[in-house]
Design an enzyme around this catalytic site. Structure first.
Site, short mmCIF file in Angstrom:
data_model
loop_
_atom_site.label_atom_id
_atom_site.label_comp_id
_atom_site.label_asym_id
_atom_site.label_seq_id
_atom_site.Cartn_x
_atom_site.Cartn_y
_atom_site.Cartn_z
N GLY A 95 14.23 122.80 73.94
CA GLY A 95 14.65 122.51 72.58
C GLY A 95 13.83 123.25 71.55
O GLY A 95 14.34 123.65 70.50
N ARG A 123 22.35 117.90 74.66
CA ARG A 123 21.39 117.63 73.59
C ARG A 123 21.98 118.13 72.26
O ARG A 123 22.38 119.28 72.14
CB ARG A 123 20.05 118.31 73.88
CG ARG A 123 19.41 117.81 75.17
CD ARG A 123 18.10 118.51 75.49
NE ARG A 123 17.06 118.17 74.52
CZ ARG A 123 15.82 118.66 74.58
NH1 ARG A 123 15.50 119.51 75.54
NH2 ARG A 123 14.91 118.30 73.69
N ASP A 322 6.19 111.68 71.39
CA ASP A 322 5.99 112.04 72.79
C ASP A 322 4.89 111.21 73.44
O ASP A 322 5.04 110.70 74.55
CB ASP A 322 5.67 113.53 72.92
CG ASP A 322 6.91 114.41 72.76
OD1 ASP A 322 8.04 113.86 72.78
OD2 ASP A 322 6.76 115.63 72.62
#
EC number: 2.5.1.19
Length: 436
Positions: A95, A123, A322
């Site tokens: 990404g 995505r 994350d």
């Protein structure tokens, strides 16, 4: 299926030199490619995602020359215009590569296609495409509407109104626009980007703005609602730039230092970091870990409680999306129920991380409540070792986060451990070096 058996682990101590940050590495590579002049990039992350970016830049005619020292490249900038005016680019599941490249290529006046692995085609990228179409970009979906693969055609770019982009799905859409808009021909007159909805993952935008400034382009922001970006200006090579260690990857070792007694020190990232995930250390401290830090290192020496347990907490994780995955697994070792909120972006990552995390935590005996953008974890009253192991969903962070479950009373089998190659190919070697 390949697997790795870990634990039960009793202790963790040692020092880890972190690999470079993925978020910084791919931003720096693209900015260096677009700049005027040569940039020597040092401590670049060597991983699947950075190789995707390097391969794409090579296909676009950018010279990225590996130097004799480890993980160093000399990138010869193109002054904002890629030599290749047509290219077919495979983006894997990166990404951080496909989104900023889509924006940069849409302004090049060429013909390009971008595609990836099947998960990449699930995505979303529609909000970025919508933003680019507002300035005249010609981008078509060749599969499902709103998702890659993409076909980009030459277009006449014009900016006569503010560009509106959603901020509540992925901050990478805004990052892509910010990095690309200086390439628009103009007299330096700024263009305004207006963020629709709440901007998530704000620290990643801070990384983008910081690095753009390192390459000579200053962006003004009005809070987090709008950004003023100069057009018709050139990125300038800074000469040499060092990539920080990856703060998200640091989180696993810091948590190990808490669960395994420590001391565990990570080097390459510290309190001077431009990465939001460095604030994982603050969250771990709130959970009762003994944390110390300097400009370029962080160290954890066990926890303050005699029984070794962490404190349960409720935390808005918008600033550490994350590293919040590490907290979810660390919650297995807390003294009560931990709630992590504002993590809706997990659903559009390498896998649907919310569902994946809830599923795998339950296998270990935890009680888990999964919401649209939150997860609530109650530690196991009785740990179980799942016969089929912990599934990782081809997601590097699932594999790394669940290695910490091995500090529990049962062994943990990690399925498909090689998926860590996306950001940290040597993770399990490094983890085995500090945990026993």
């Amino acid at each position: 299926m390949e697997h790795l058996d870990v634990g039960p682990l009793k202790a963790a101590r040692g020092t880890v030199k972190l690999p470079g940050s993925k978020s910084i590495s791919n931003r720096v590579l693209l900015l260096a490619a677009l700049a005027e002049g040569e940039t020597v990039v040092r401590d670049l992350l060597d991983s699947d995602d950075t190789r995707v970016m390097l391969a794409a830049l090579d296909t676009l005619g950018v010279r990225c020359e590996p130097l004799g020292t480890a993980n160093a490249y000399r990138v010869t900038g193109t002054g904002g215009r890629f030599p290749a005016k047509s290219a077919d680019l495979f983006m894997g599941n990166a990404g951080t590569a496909i989104r900023p490249l889509t924006a940069a290529l849409a302004l090049q006046g060429g013909e390009y296609t971008l595609h990836g692995v099947p998960r990449m085609h699930e995505r979303p990228i529609g909000d970025l495409v919508d933003g680019l179409r507002q300035v005249g970009a010609r981008i078509d979906y060749t599969g499902n509407e709103g998702f890659p693969p993409l076909a980009i055609r030459a277009a006449s770019i014009r900016i006569d109104a503010p560009i509106r982009v959603r901020g509540d799905v992925s901050s990478q859409f805004l990052t892509a626009l910010l990095m690309a808009l200086p390439l628009v021909e103009g007299s330096g007159r700024p263009v305004t980007i207006e963020v629709v909805g709440e901007l998530i993952s704000k620290p990643y935008i801070e990384i983008t703005l910081n690095l753009m400034a390192r390459f000579g382009v200053q962006v003004e922001r009005n809070g987090w609602a709008s950004f003023s970006v100069p057009t018709g200006v050139a990125y300038r090579a800074p000469g040499e730039i060092f990539v920080e260690g990856d703060a998200s990857s640091a989180s696993y070792f810091l948590a190990a230092g808490a669960l395994g007694g420590g001391p565990v020190r990570v080097e390459g990232v510290g309190m001077s970091s431009i990465q939001g995930d460095v604030r994982f250390a603050d969250a771990l401290n709130r959970m009762g870990a003994n944390v110390m830090a300097g400009d370029n290192w962080i160290e954890v020496r066990g926890v303050e409680r005699d029984d070794g347990k962490l404190h349960a907490l409720e935390l808005d994780c918008n600033h550490i999306p994350d590293a919040a995955m590490t907290l979810a697994v660390a919650a297995l070792f807390a003294d009560g129920t931990t709630t992590l909120t504002n993590i809706g972006s997990w659903r559009v990552k390498e896998t649907d991380r919310l569902t994946a995390m809830a599923t795998e935590l339950r296998k270990l005996g935890a009680a888990v409540e999964e919401g649209t953008d939150y997860i609530r974890v109650t530690p196991p009253s009785h740990w179980t070792a799942p016969a089929g192991g912990i599934d990782t969903y081809d997601d590097h962070r699932m594999a790394m986060a669940f290695s910490l479950a091995a500090f529990g009373p049962v062994p943990v089998r990690i399925n498909d451990p090689r998926c860590v190659a996306k950001t940290f190919p040597e993770y399990f070697t490094a983890f085995g070096g500090i945990a026993a």
